[in-house]
Enzyme design. Structure first.
Site, PDB file in Angstrom:
ATOM      1  CG  HIS A 143      -1.744  -1.438   1.553  1.00 38.17           C
ATOM      2  ND1 HIS A 143      -1.097  -2.041   1.857  1.00 38.17           N
ATOM      3  CD2 HIS A 143      -2.866  -1.500   0.967  1.00 38.17           C
ATOM      4  CE1 HIS A 143      -2.257  -3.347   1.712  1.00 38.17           C
ATOM      5  NE2 HIS A 143      -3.086  -2.889   1.642  1.00 38.17           N
ATOM      6  CE  LYS A 170      -5.597  -4.687  -0.438  1.00 38.14           C
ATOM      7  NZ  LYS A 170      -5.606  -4.442   0.680  1.00 38.14           N
TER       8      LYS A 170
END
Length: 252
Positions: A143, A170
């Protein structure tokens, strides 16, 4: 591309699956939130453990996990401690982070763990192997709440996750412009078409990036995050609206 099956949910085919994040500070709130979430329309429950105050007490953490498992036994449970450096609520040592994830794996209560790519290569590889030995899937994540790197770098990170045997790579990035959203979508499509042999999850955050949360089936992202109550990241929309849009795009 191979799909990933957790409980009866097949990830990587059809419309993107909806993940919701439960963020509660104590056992009582875990219980009340779980009862509220039980009525919502979603596919995967993510428990954001970094919001839980009594983190140093492993028994307390696992008691909360047990409540979630018993309240929603049919939903895949994703155990996530989001580190402070990647936008989470608490900072803990790498050793404590790995120990917490291992305890979750050992508990038999969780179906998936979230493991941050930049935890350290050796620790990541060892934890993936440990999870897989206990039939727990790994969502490997990265992230950046400040910027969006070039498409080549996004793809490189996703490919590294894949090389570390993540079940689902992800990445979530903050756009500084609309062109950053296109960069994320371009990287997603290229990864999905040229390199991915498993489902991936990608998103561009904030209001600017909301299209990326809706268009996963078009560009190659297998899941998206929605909000039951409070959003866990900027740009999330309600699960009901999300399901409506995903269904429209799937049936078009």
């Amino acid at each position: 591309m191979k799909t990933v099956t957790v409980k009866d949910l097949v990830i990587g085919t059809g419309a993107p699956k909806i993940i919701v994040s439960l963020m509660a500070k104590d056992i009582a709130r875990v219980k009340s939130e779980a009862l509220a979430y039980r009525e919502a329309d979603f596919d995967i429950l993510e428990w954001r453990v970094d919001h839980f105050a009594d983190l140093s007490n492993v028994e307390s953490v696992m008691a909360a996990a047990k409540i979630l498992r018993e309240t929603m036994p049919e939903k895949p449970l994703l155990f996530t401690f989001r580190s402070a450096k990647e936008g989470g609520e608490q900072a803990i040592s790498t050793e404590a982070y790995i120990a917490l994830n291992r305890a979750a794996i050992d508990s038999g209560l969780v179906d998936m763990i979230d493991l941050e790519l930049f935890t350290g290569d050796d620790q990541v590889k060892e934890t993936v192997a440990y999870a897989h030995a206990h039939d727990v899937k790994v969502v490997m994540s990265n992230h950046d709440f400040h910027k969006t790197p070039e498409a080549e770098e996004i793809i490189a990170r996703l490919r590294k996750m894949q090389s570390f045997d993540a079940d689902i790579p992800k990445i979530a990035l903050m756009p500084q412009s609309t062109s950053d959203v296109l960069t994320l979508l371009t990287a997603t499509l290229e990864m999905q078409e040229q390199y991915a042999d498993r489902p991936i999850i990608t998103m561009s955050m904030a209001k600017t990036g909301v299209i990326s949360r809706l268009a996963g089936e078009v560009f190659g992202s297998a899941a998206t995050f929605g909000a039951v109550k409070k959003a866990s990241a900027p740009g999330q929309i309600s699960v009901n609206d999300l399901r409506t849009v995903l269904t429209i795009l799937h049936q078009a």
